[in-house]
Write a protein that holds these residues in place. Structure first.
Motif, short mmCIF file in Angstrom:
data_model
loop_
_atom_site.label_atom_id
_atom_site.label_comp_id
_atom_site.label_asym_id
_atom_site.label_seq_id
_atom_site.Cartn_x
_atom_site.Cartn_y
_atom_site.Cartn_z
N LEU A 142 -7.31 -8.33 -18.62
CA LEU A 142 -7.81 -8.60 -19.96
C LEU A 142 -9.14 -7.91 -20.17
O LEU A 142 -9.78 -7.44 -19.23
N GLU A 143 -9.58 -7.87 -21.43
CA GLU A 143 -10.82 -7.17 -21.74
C GLU A 143 -12.04 -7.87 -21.14
O GLU A 143 -13.11 -7.27 -21.02
N ASN A 144 -11.91 -9.14 -20.74
CA ASN A 144 -13.00 -9.84 -20.05
C ASN A 144 -12.88 -9.71 -18.53
O ASN A 144 -13.54 -10.43 -17.78
N ASN A 145 -11.98 -8.80 -18.08
CA ASN A 145 -11.73 -8.50 -16.66
C ASN A 145 -10.94 -9.57 -15.93
O ASN A 145 -10.72 -9.46 -14.72
N GLU A 146 -10.50 -10.63 -16.63
CA GLU A 146 -9.62 -11.62 -16.01
C GLU A 146 -8.26 -10.98 -15.75
O GLU A 146 -7.80 -10.12 -16.52
N GLN A 147 -7.61 -11.39 -14.66
CA GLN A 147 -6.32 -10.81 -14.31
C GLN A 147 -5.25 -11.88 -14.14
O GLN A 147 -5.54 -12.99 -13.69
N PHE A 148 -4.02 -11.53 -14.51
CA PHE A 148 -2.87 -12.40 -14.34
C PHE A 148 -1.74 -11.60 -13.69
O PHE A 148 -1.62 -10.39 -13.92
N HIS A 149 -0.93 -12.30 -12.89
CA HIS A 149 0.18 -11.65 -12.20
C HIS A 149 1.50 -12.31 -12.60
O HIS A 149 1.56 -13.52 -12.82
N ALA A 150 2.55 -11.51 -12.68
CA ALA A 150 3.86 -12.03 -13.07
C ALA A 150 4.97 -11.20 -12.45
O ALA A 150 4.78 -10.03 -12.07
N LYS A 151 6.16 -11.81 -12.38
CA LYS A 151 7.35 -11.12 -11.87
C LYS A 151 8.07 -10.35 -12.98
O LYS A 151 8.85 -9.45 -12.69
N ALA A 152 7.84 -10.76 -14.23
CA ALA A 152 8.48 -10.10 -15.36
C ALA A 152 7.51 -10.07 -16.54
O ALA A 152 6.62 -10.91 -16.64
N LEU A 153 7.73 -9.11 -17.42
CA LEU A 153 6.78 -8.89 -18.52
C LEU A 153 7.53 -8.63 -19.82
O LEU A 153 8.44 -7.81 -19.87
N LEU A 154 7.12 -9.35 -20.86
CA LEU A 154 7.62 -9.09 -22.22
C LEU A 154 6.45 -8.62 -23.06
O LEU A 154 5.42 -9.30 -23.15
N ILE A 155 6.63 -7.49 -23.74
CA ILE A 155 5.62 -6.95 -24.66
C ILE A 155 6.14 -7.19 -26.07
O ILE A 155 7.05 -6.51 -26.53
N ALA A 156 5.57 -8.17 -26.76
CA ALA A 156 6.05 -8.54 -28.09
C ALA A 156 4.97 -8.28 -29.14
O ALA A 156 4.50 -9.18 -29.83
N ILE A 157 4.58 -7.02 -29.22
CA ILE A 157 3.56 -6.58 -30.17
C ILE A 157 4.10 -5.34 -30.88
O ILE A 157 5.13 -4.78 -30.47
N PRO A 158 3.47 -4.87 -31.96
CA PRO A 158 3.96 -3.66 -32.63
C PRO A 158 4.11 -2.49 -31.66
O PRO A 158 3.29 -2.29 -30.75
N ALA A 159 5.15 -1.71 -31.87
CA ALA A 159 5.49 -0.63 -30.94
C ALA A 159 4.33 0.35 -30.69
O ALA A 159 4.13 0.75 -29.53
N PRO A 160 3.55 0.76 -31.70
CA PRO A 160 2.44 1.67 -31.40
C PRO A 160 1.42 1.06 -30.45
O PRO A 160 0.87 1.76 -29.58
N GLN A 161 1.15 -0.24 -30.57
CA GLN A 161 0.24 -0.91 -29.65
C GLN A 161 0.85 -1.02 -28.26
O GLN A 161 0.15 -0.85 -27.25
N ALA A 162 2.15 -1.30 -28.20
CA ALA A 162 2.84 -1.35 -26.91
C ALA A 162 2.81 0.01 -26.23
O ALA A 162 2.63 0.11 -25.01
N ALA A 163 2.99 1.08 -27.01
CA ALA A 163 2.96 2.43 -26.45
C ALA A 163 1.58 2.75 -25.87
O ALA A 163 1.47 3.34 -24.79
N ASP A 164 0.52 2.38 -26.58
CA ASP A 164 -0.83 2.62 -26.08
C ASP A 164 -1.07 1.90 -24.75
O ASP A 164 -1.73 2.44 -23.85
N LEU A 165 -0.52 0.69 -24.64
CA LEU A 165 -0.73 -0.11 -23.44
C LEU A 165 0.09 0.39 -22.25
O LEU A 165 -0.38 0.39 -21.11
N LEU A 166 1.33 0.83 -22.53
CA LEU A 166 2.26 1.15 -21.44
C LEU A 166 2.29 2.62 -21.04
O LEU A 166 2.63 2.93 -19.89
N THR A 167 1.95 3.52 -21.94
CA THR A 167 2.06 4.95 -21.64
C THR A 167 1.32 5.35 -20.37
O THR A 167 1.82 6.21 -19.60
N PRO A 168 0.12 4.78 -20.07
CA PRO A 168 -0.55 5.15 -18.81
C PRO A 168 0.27 4.88 -17.56
O PRO A 168 -0.02 5.47 -16.50
#
Length: 363
Positions: A142-168
């Motif tokens: 997160l932007e406050n440097n907090e971290q979370f871990h998971a076995k699965a991930l759902l990205i339920a935000i507008p596609a352009p925002q999802a692309a910015d987050l996932l492309t790296p």
């Protein structure tokens, strides 16, 4: 370690999270805003509230009709109007069309507050980085440097925002086709003006909702105060056309833009007092309506651990599309994780057990 992390507490994310929680998975919902609902949004101001995102529900498919029935039974929504008027920009005539519209007296965000019950929700911090760790888990920073871990991930935000987050993460991990599809989705923006007026504002229109056909600047106007249970001073929500919003996508001060929209609406509707509100607030939706949605119910990546995208930009639009996409995403994640979803107890049966619209937020 959480089973599933959902990024985005809009309708799609909440529906998916509830469906997976119902199946027994541990689920954490992360939302960057202060509240839930996404574009099912309500602003509370000047002693009232105004729906500046999705303004009403229209019954369509069978599943969505059942959800509307549940929301009506819980007194979360009620019938607002059975007629939506249309303003013809060429002739100036107002014609009516039959359209059953439901709305929430406490604001449209009450629908999301109902759906968020019993979920583990974390708000007001944006996810800025996603990594696949060597320990075989998704790590979200997160932007406050907090971290979370998971076995699965759902990205339920507008596609352009999802692309910015996932492309790296790169094509080698996500797959070329997944990134191509995600980056192909485009949205139309919208500007919403919420404006309140004195008690003696006359004449009030005979309509509750009106669509502008082919107007260069205006898209929709609603007498938002007519949704509320108590008699209030009149207040309206005016929404722009996509082209007009695009022209002001980077305008810093939107107040003059909102004033211009009110002036245009006053002139076109012959309601001169509309351009002199007691108060007015303007909101910009950068991703209001999907212009090029995908023809799939959800978008899974070919990653070692489940990663799925969902939203109204998958297979449809508006609230019904978001709901169906969330259900499809839950089915996809469950299929990759162990098939715990029960066929004899569906999502809506589970939601019927909710009795209140109270919820707890973790800051």
């Amino acid at each position: 370690m959480t089973d599933v992390i959902v990024i985005g507490a809009g309708i799609s994310g909440l529906v998916c999270a509830q469906r997976l929680r119902q199946a027994g998975y541990s689920v954490l919902v992360l939302e960057k805003s202060r509240g839930v609902g996404g574009r099912v949004a309500t602003r509370r101001l000047y002693g009232t509230c105004a729906d500046h995102g999705a303004c009403y529900l229209k019954p369509k498919g069978e599943l969505f009709n059942q959800l509307i029935e549940i929301l009506r039974d819980r007194h979360i929504i009620q019938l607002w109007t059975d007629t939506v008027y249309q303003h013809q920009s060429t002739t100036g005539l107002i014609v009516q069309s039959s359209a059953t519209c439901y709305t929430a007296p406490d604001g449209m965000s009450a629908i999301a507050k109902f759906l968020v019950q019993k979920l583990n929700l974390h708000i007001t911090n944006r996810v800025v980085k996603v990594n696949l760790t060597s320990e075989n888990s998704w790590c979200l920073t997160l932007e406050n440097n907090e971290q979370f871990h998971a076995k699965a991930l759902l990205i339920a935000i507008p596609a352009p925002q999802a692309a910015d987050l996932l492309t790296p993460l790169g094509e080698n991990l996500l797959g070329t086709e997944f990134l191509k599809n995600l980056q192909s989705v485009e949205f139309n923006p919208c500007i919403s003006v919420m404006a309140g007026f004195p008690h003696n504002s006359q004449p009030l229109p005979h309509w509750q909702a009106l669509t502008f056909n082919d107007h260069p600047d205006l898209g929709w106007i609603g007498l938002d105060s007519s949704k509320r249970l108590q008699l209030e001073k009149p207040h309206f929500v005016v929404q722009s056309s996509a082209n007009f919003a695009q022209q002001h996508l980077d305008t810093e001060d939107l107040q003059p833009v909102g004033n211009y929209m009110l002036k245009k609406a006053a002139a076109y509707l012959d309601l001169s007092w509309l351009e002199n509100p007691e108060w007015a607030t303007v909101h910009r939706w950068r991703y209001a309506f999907p212009r090029t949605p995908l023809d799939v119910a959800c978008l899974p990546a070919q990653t070692p651990l489940p990663l799925v995208c969902s939203g109204d930009w998958c297979g449809g639009s508006l609230i019904e599309g978001a709901m169906l996409s969330g259900l499809a995403a839950a089915q996809e994640i469950d299929g990759q994780m162990g098939n715990q979803l029960s066929a004899d107890r569906d999502f809506l049966d589970f939601v019927r057990e909710f009795s209140t619209n109270s919820y707890t937020i973790d800051n």
